[in-house]
Design a protein around this motif. Structure first.
Motif, short mmCIF file in Angstrom:
data_model
loop_
_atom_site.label_atom_id
_atom_site.label_comp_id
_atom_site.label_asym_id
_atom_site.label_seq_id
_atom_site.Cartn_x
_atom_site.Cartn_y
_atom_site.Cartn_z
N ILE A 113 -11.09 -1.56 -30.38
CA ILE A 113 -11.25 -2.23 -29.10
C ILE A 113 -12.50 -1.66 -28.44
N GLU A 114 -13.51 -2.51 -28.29
CA GLU A 114 -14.73 -2.10 -27.61
C GLU A 114 -14.76 -2.77 -26.25
N SER A 115 -15.07 -1.99 -25.24
CA SER A 115 -15.13 -2.50 -23.89
C SER A 115 -16.41 -2.02 -23.23
N ALA A 116 -16.93 -2.83 -22.33
CA ALA A 116 -18.15 -2.44 -21.62
C ALA A 116 -17.88 -1.28 -20.67
N PHE A 117 -16.64 -1.16 -20.23
CA PHE A 117 -16.26 -0.11 -19.29
C PHE A 117 -14.98 0.56 -19.79
N PRO A 118 -14.72 1.79 -19.38
CA PRO A 118 -13.48 2.46 -19.80
C PRO A 118 -12.24 1.66 -19.37
N LEU A 119 -11.26 1.60 -20.25
CA LEU A 119 -10.00 0.91 -19.98
C LEU A 119 -8.93 1.92 -19.60
N ALA A 120 -8.12 1.56 -18.62
CA ALA A 120 -6.99 2.41 -18.23
C ALA A 120 -5.91 2.30 -19.31
N ASP A 121 -5.05 3.30 -19.38
CA ASP A 121 -3.98 3.31 -20.38
C ASP A 121 -3.10 2.07 -20.28
N GLY A 122 -2.80 1.65 -19.07
CA GLY A 122 -1.98 0.46 -18.85
C GLY A 122 -2.66 -0.79 -19.39
N GLU A 123 -3.97 -0.89 -19.22
CA GLU A 123 -4.71 -2.05 -19.73
C GLU A 123 -4.69 -2.08 -21.25
N VAL A 124 -4.84 -0.91 -21.85
CA VAL A 124 -4.81 -0.83 -23.32
C VAL A 124 -3.43 -1.22 -23.84
N THR A 125 -2.38 -0.73 -23.20
CA THR A 125 -1.01 -1.03 -23.61
C THR A 125 -0.75 -2.54 -23.51
N GLU A 126 -1.18 -3.13 -22.41
CA GLU A 126 -0.99 -4.57 -22.19
C GLU A 126 -1.77 -5.38 -23.23
N LEU A 127 -2.98 -4.97 -23.50
CA LEU A 127 -3.81 -5.64 -24.49
C LEU A 127 -3.20 -5.53 -25.89
N LEU A 128 -2.69 -4.34 -26.23
CA LEU A 128 -2.07 -4.14 -27.54
C LEU A 128 -0.82 -4.99 -27.72
N ALA A 129 -0.05 -5.14 -26.66
CA ALA A 129 1.16 -5.97 -26.75
C ALA A 129 0.78 -7.41 -27.07
N ALA A 130 -0.23 -7.92 -26.40
CA ALA A 130 -0.67 -9.30 -26.65
C ALA A 130 -1.25 -9.44 -28.06
N LEU A 131 -2.03 -8.44 -28.48
CA LEU A 131 -2.63 -8.49 -29.81
C LEU A 131 -1.58 -8.37 -30.91
N ALA A 132 -0.56 -7.56 -30.68
CA ALA A 132 0.50 -7.39 -31.68
C ALA A 132 1.21 -8.73 -31.92
N LYS A 133 1.41 -9.49 -30.85
CA LYS A 133 2.03 -10.81 -31.00
C LYS A 133 1.11 -11.74 -31.79
N ARG A 134 -0.17 -11.69 -31.48
CA ARG A 134 -1.12 -12.58 -32.15
C ARG A 134 -1.25 -12.26 -33.64
N PHE A 135 -1.33 -10.97 -33.98
CA PHE A 135 -1.54 -10.57 -35.36
C PHE A 135 -0.24 -10.33 -36.12
N GLY A 136 0.88 -10.27 -35.41
CA GLY A 136 2.17 -10.11 -36.06
C GLY A 136 2.40 -8.74 -36.70
N THR A 137 1.76 -7.72 -36.18
CA THR A 137 1.93 -6.37 -36.71
C THR A 137 1.67 -5.35 -35.61
N ARG A 138 2.17 -4.14 -35.85
CA ARG A 138 1.86 -3.05 -34.92
C ARG A 138 0.40 -2.66 -35.11
N LEU A 139 -0.24 -2.28 -34.03
CA LEU A 139 -1.66 -1.94 -34.10
C LEU A 139 -1.88 -0.49 -33.70
N ARG A 140 -2.79 0.16 -34.40
CA ARG A 140 -3.20 1.52 -34.08
C ARG A 140 -4.59 1.41 -33.45
#
Length: 179
Positions: A113-140
């Motif tokens: 995950i590359e971002s122009a600005f630092p992401l808060a932990d909550g933002e990363v968690t929220e993003l990972l949840a959405a991505l896990a649904k899209r890709f159908g797997t747990r993400l590291r």
């Protein structure tokens, strides 16, 4: 010389099976093989180990001595095998394939995950949840700040890339205007 992507799979498979049967754990083995791969990616190290004046045992001892933590006995044997078969150049690709085998066994995928600005932990968690649904797997996740993106995020999972950065949109507009 044969392609490293052709040479590496049998070595990665053998190392993975050895690692699964050992008591050290896959993560320990992954760290060891990635550290050896990083050493072999360094041009000066590659030049030194390619010196014909060094014997196989000297090369093994040199590389084993350069790693931060001692290699397991089977790891040293693996290194001896690579040296004897003159396959040290394949180590970076072996590490990549070993990581993929480990991820497949654990049912996870690496996610950059590359971002122009630092992401808060909550933002990363929220993003990972959405991505896990899209890709159908747990993400590291591996989160990096890349100011060149200007804004937004760029996400890479395996060979799939989702780019919603401002830089990507500007490139798309440039292509559309010049076409």
């Amino acid at each position: 010389m044969a392609e490293l992507s052709t040479i590496a799979p049998p070595y990665a498979d053998a190392l993975f099976e050895t690692a699964r049967a050992s008591t050290e754990g896959l993560e320990r083995w992954l760290l060891a093989v990635e550290e050896l791969a990083a050493l072999m990616s360094h041009p000066q190290v590659a030049q030194v180990v390619a010196d014909p004046k060094l014997g196989d045992q000297q090369v093994v001892e040199l590389l084993a001595g350069m790693v931060k933590q001692p290699l397991p006995a089977a790891g040293t044997n693996f290194l001896k095998l690579l040296v004897a078969n003159q396959r040290l150049a394949a180590l970076p690709e072996v590490a990549v394939q070993f990581r993929q085998l480990k991820n497949d066994a654990e049912g996870v995928a690496d996610c950059l995950i590359e971002s122009a600005f630092p992401l808060a932990d909550g933002e990363v968690t929220e993003l990972l949840a959405a991505l896990a649904k899209r890709f159908g797997t747990r993400l590291r996740p591996n989160v990096q700040v890349n100011p060149a993106l200007i804004g937004g995020v760029r996400i890479a999972v395996g060979d799939q890339v989702l780019d919603s950065s401002v830089r990507a949109r500007l490139n798309q507009m440039q292509t559309a205007l010049t076409a």
